[in-house]
Design an enzyme around this catalytic site. Structure first.
Site, PDB file in Angstrom:
ATOM      1  N   SER A  66      -6.636 -10.897   8.874  1.00 46.65           N
ATOM      2  CA  SER A  66      -5.811 -12.062   8.552  1.00 46.65           C
ATOM      3  C   SER A  66      -4.727 -12.302   9.590  1.00 46.65           C
ATOM      4  O   SER A  66      -3.906 -13.200   9.463  1.00 46.65           O
ATOM      5  CB  SER A  66      -5.204 -11.913   7.165  1.00 46.65           C
ATOM      6  OG  SER A  66      -4.503 -10.706   7.103  1.00 46.65           O
ATOM      7  N   THR A 198      -0.309 -12.024   5.982  1.00 45.80           N
ATOM      8  CA  THR A 198       0.524 -12.194   7.168  1.00 45.80           C
ATOM      9  C   THR A 198       1.269 -10.918   7.517  1.00 45.80           C
ATOM     10  O   THR A 198       1.733 -10.222   6.628  1.00 45.80           O
ATOM     11  CB  THR A 198       1.594 -13.262   6.859  1.00 45.80           C
ATOM     12  OG1 THR A 198       0.940 -14.411   6.395  1.00 45.80           O
ATOM     13  CG2 THR A 198       2.440 -13.562   8.064  1.00 45.80           C
ATOM     14  N   THR A 216      -0.031 -14.756  11.877  1.00 45.08           N
ATOM     15  CA  THR A 216      -1.136 -14.859  10.921  1.00 45.08           C
ATOM     16  C   THR A 216      -2.184 -15.837  11.430  1.00 45.08           C
ATOM     17  O   THR A 216      -1.908 -16.640  12.329  1.00 45.08           O
ATOM     18  CB  THR A 216      -0.603 -15.358   9.554  1.00 45.08           C
ATOM     19  OG1 THR A 216      -1.676 -15.399   8.602  1.00 45.08           O
ATOM     20  CG2 THR A 216      -0.032 -16.766   9.661  1.00 45.08           C
ATOM     21  N   ARG A 226      -3.880 -27.476   8.534  1.00 41.20           N
ATOM     22  CA  ARG A 226      -2.980 -26.843   7.563  1.00 41.20           C
ATOM     23  C   ARG A 226      -2.045 -25.847   8.253  1.00 41.20           C
ATOM     24  O   ARG A 226      -2.466 -25.010   9.042  1.00 41.20           O
ATOM     25  CB  ARG A 226      -3.803 -26.118   6.500  1.00 41.20           C
ATOM     26  CG  ARG A 226      -2.979 -25.399   5.438  1.00 41.20           C
ATOM     27  CD  ARG A 226      -2.809 -23.908   5.742  1.00 41.20           C
ATOM     28  NE  ARG A 226      -2.138 -23.202   4.637  1.00 41.20           N
ATOM     29  CZ  ARG A 226      -1.743 -21.932   4.691  1.00 41.20           C
ATOM     30  NH1 ARG A 226      -1.937 -21.228   5.769  1.00 41.20           N
ATOM     31  NH2 ARG A 226      -1.136 -21.383   3.670  1.00 41.20           N
ATOM     32  N   VAL A 227      -0.759 -25.982   7.980  1.00 44.94           N
ATOM     33  CA  VAL A 227       0.224 -25.033   8.489  1.00 44.94           C
ATOM     34  C   VAL A 227       0.819 -24.315   7.288  1.00 44.94           C
ATOM     35  O   VAL A 227       1.215 -24.956   6.312  1.00 44.94           O
ATOM     36  CB  VAL A 227       1.332 -25.752   9.288  1.00 44.94           C
ATOM     37  CG1 VAL A 227       2.432 -24.772   9.678  1.00 44.94           C
ATOM     38  CG2 VAL A 227       0.745 -26.409  10.526  1.00 44.94           C
ATOM     39  N   GLY A 228       0.868 -23.010   7.346  1.00 46.17           N
ATOM     40  CA  GLY A 228       1.409 -22.231   6.240  1.00 46.17           C
ATOM     41  C   GLY A 228       2.897 -21.982   6.380  1.00 46.17           C
ATOM     42  O   GLY A 228       3.592 -22.647   7.151  1.00 46.17           O
ATOM     43  N   ASP A 229       3.375 -21.009   5.647  1.00 39.58           N
ATOM     44  CA  ASP A 229       4.809 -20.698   5.655  1.00 39.58           C
ATOM     45  C   ASP A 229       5.218 -19.881   6.882  1.00 39.58           C
ATOM     46  O   ASP A 229       6.368 -19.945   7.308  1.00 39.58           O
ATOM     47  CB  ASP A 229       5.189 -19.935   4.381  1.00 39.58           C
ATOM     48  CG  ASP A 229       4.423 -18.617   4.221  1.00 39.58           C
ATOM     49  OD1 ASP A 229       3.295 -18.500   4.752  1.00 39.58           O
ATOM     50  OD2 ASP A 229       4.958 -17.707   3.567  1.00 39.58           O
ATOM     51  N   THR A 249       5.164 -13.033   2.629  1.00 39.63           N
ATOM     52  CA  THR A 249       3.714 -13.041   2.783  1.00 39.63           C
ATOM     53  C   THR A 249       3.098 -13.490   1.466  1.00 39.63           C
ATOM     54  O   THR A 249       3.684 -13.273   0.413  1.00 39.63           O
ATOM     55  CB  THR A 249       3.195 -11.641   3.177  1.00 39.63           C
ATOM     56  OG1 THR A 249       1.768 -11.692   3.310  1.00 39.63           O
ATOM     57  CG2 THR A 249       3.535 -10.592   2.144  1.00 39.63           C
ATOM     58  N   GLY A 250       1.932 -14.126   1.562  1.00 37.88           N
ATOM     59  CA  GLY A 250       1.289 -14.560   0.323  1.00 37.88           C
ATOM     60  C   GLY A 250       0.826 -15.995   0.415  1.00 37.88           C
ATOM     61  O   GLY A 250       0.449 -16.468   1.494  1.00 37.88           O
ATOM     62  N   ASP A 251       0.841 -16.669  -0.712  1.00 35.08           N
ATOM     63  CA  ASP A 251       0.354 -18.042  -0.776  1.00 35.08           C
ATOM     64  C   ASP A 251       1.387 -18.989  -0.169  1.00 35.08           C
ATOM     65  O   ASP A 251       2.235 -19.556  -0.853  1.00 35.08           O
ATOM     66  CB  ASP A 251       0.074 -18.408  -2.231  1.00 35.08           C
ATOM     67  CG  ASP A 251      -0.644 -19.745  -2.357  1.00 35.08           C
ATOM     68  OD1 ASP A 251      -0.608 -20.536  -1.381  1.00 35.08           O
ATOM     69  OD2 ASP A 251      -1.224 -20.002  -3.414  1.00 35.08           O
ATOM     70  N   GLY A 252       1.271 -19.155   1.143  1.00 34.89           N
ATOM     71  CA  GLY A 252       2.276 -19.886   1.904  1.00 34.89           C
ATOM     72  C   GLY A 252       2.447 -21.330   1.492  1.00 34.89           C
ATOM     73  O   GLY A 252       3.539 -21.882   1.597  1.00 34.89           O
TER      74      GLY A 252
END
Ligand SMILES: *[C@@H]1O[C@H](CO)[C@@H](O)[C@H](O)[C@H]1NC(C)=O
Ligand SMILES: *[C@@H]1O[C@H](CO)[C@@H](O)[C@H](O)[C@H]1NC(C)=O
Ligand SMILES: *[C@@H]1O[C@H](CO)[C@@H](O)[C@H](O)[C@H]1NC(C)=O
Length: 338
Positions: A66, A198, A216, A226-229, A249-252
């Site tokens: 990941s 992440t 990540t 898509r851009v995460g946190d 870390t997690g569901d960004g």
């Protein structure tokens, strides 16, 4: 003088323990990353060098698939990278999102910070910038990511992150069109821990200088773009050498709506213990998304640290790594989710 002696005596009696500088702390049991960052500090490198080297180690090792190349193919089968680095002394930040064809995302993030006046570069343009700065462009696809992608195609593009669209997102691939009747896919099922681990890392030196970083490859089967946190400052990570640092870390997609790293640092500034600050940042999100998958690590400038996570049926304990002068090797730590 008397006061300080009394305080010291009390401090040694209190179960606060584990404070020692310098400190490296990172999400998940990514031990080699911790060791790499620790070695940098031990050999006189800066906290920025430590965070960069630590996260880069995960990019090379493809930590949990990941971080780095060859993991988390998006809906078009491509692996793209997100990373951020922050200097807690100057509040400078460099970040990249949707970075294509460059393996060392945290290195490019640092170049954004140190070689431009900008904070965040995205997509193909970020790759052009990286190449101009001497980073090598190469394919991020591997047999493993190709396999993940082709299996996904064979399963009618399931699971995915679409909702409220035709064709029914639980039945087939796009093209998708908006639909009037709202229909949710079972998102929680695939937004599970394996799809996004992440690396988030904090480093503090003997003088309390602090840096934070993340790297990540995002979520497997994400919608391209898509851009995460992780590359969002205050969401994926935050560092302020006058208050503390945090990394999430997690569901960004959910977590970034709450800037949990910024919140935790502000709570520490207001006097919260790092563990308490981490817990409060998690519970702020939990109020709205009780089932979200996520965890956060926190440290303050005296080397006290903590972590917290949201308890769900599939995630009850969060593991992270710590290195400080109390131990030669990185220590595996864990916390019960609440
Ligand atoms: C960590 O580093 C050691 C020594 O270089 C190596 O043998 C091991 O495979 C690495 N661990 C991972 C998960 O890559
Ligand atoms: C990837 O797969 C191809 C063909 O299936 C094979 O020739 C190649 O050796 C594989 N590469 C790796 C690194 O496993
Ligand atoms: C860091 O947290 C510990 C534990 O709550 C606290 O004793 C210490 O004073 C804090 N350090 C700073 C600089 O606030």
């Amino acid at each position: 003088m008397f006061t300080s002696i009394v305080l010291c005596t009390f401090a040694s009696l209190l179960p606060l323990g584990h404070a020692s500088l310098p400190l490296v702390i990172n999400t998940w049991p990514f031990k080699n990353a911790t060791a790499a960052a620790w070695r940098v500090l031990q050999s006189g490198g800066s906290v920025l060098d430590a965070v960069e080297r630590g996260c880069a180690r995960c990019e090379v090792e493809q930590c949990d698939g990941s971080v780095g190349y060859g993991g988390s193919p998006d809906e078009s089968g491509e692996t793209t990278l997100d990373a951020l680095i922050m200097n807690g002394d100057t509040m400078e930040v460099g970040a990249v999102a949707g970075l294509r064809r460059i393996k060392n995302a945290i290195g490019v993030a640092r170049a954004v910070m140190e070689r431009t006046d900008h904070t965040l570069l995205v997509g193909q343009s970020a790759s052009v910038f990286a190449e101009n700065m001497g980073f090598v462009a190469e394919d991020l696809t591997t047999n493993k990511s190709l396999n993940i992608f082709s299996q996904w195609l064979q399963s009618n593009c399931q699971p995915n992150y679409r909702k409220n669209v035709f064709p029914d997102p639980s039945a087939s691939c796009g093209p998708y069109e908006p639909r009037a009747t709202l229909k949710r896919t079972k998102r929680a099922q695939h937004a599970s821990r394996l799809s996004h681990d992440t690396i988030g890392m904090l480093a503090v030196d003997r003088d309390g200088h602090m840096a934070a970083g993340t790297s990540t490859n995002g979520m497997t089967h994400k919608v391209p773009g898509r851009v995460g946190d992780s590359p969002i400052v205050g969401a994926g990570a935050y560092a302020d050498s006058s208050a503390g640092g945090a990394a999430a870390t997690g569901d960004g997609d959910i977590m970034m709506r709450f800037l949990p790293s910024y919140l935790a640092v502000e709570l520490m500034r207001a006097g919260a213990d790092p563990s308490a600050a981490c817990k409060m940042a998690i519970s702020r999100i939990k109020r709205h998304y009780s089932e979200f998958f996520g965890a956060i690590i926190c440290a303050n400038t005296t080397g006290h640290y903590g972590a917290a996570c949201n308890k769900t049926p599939g995630f009850t304990r969060f593991h992270y790594m710590v290195s400080n002068s109390k131990s030669d090797a990185p220590l595996l730590k864990s916390v019960d989710c609440v």
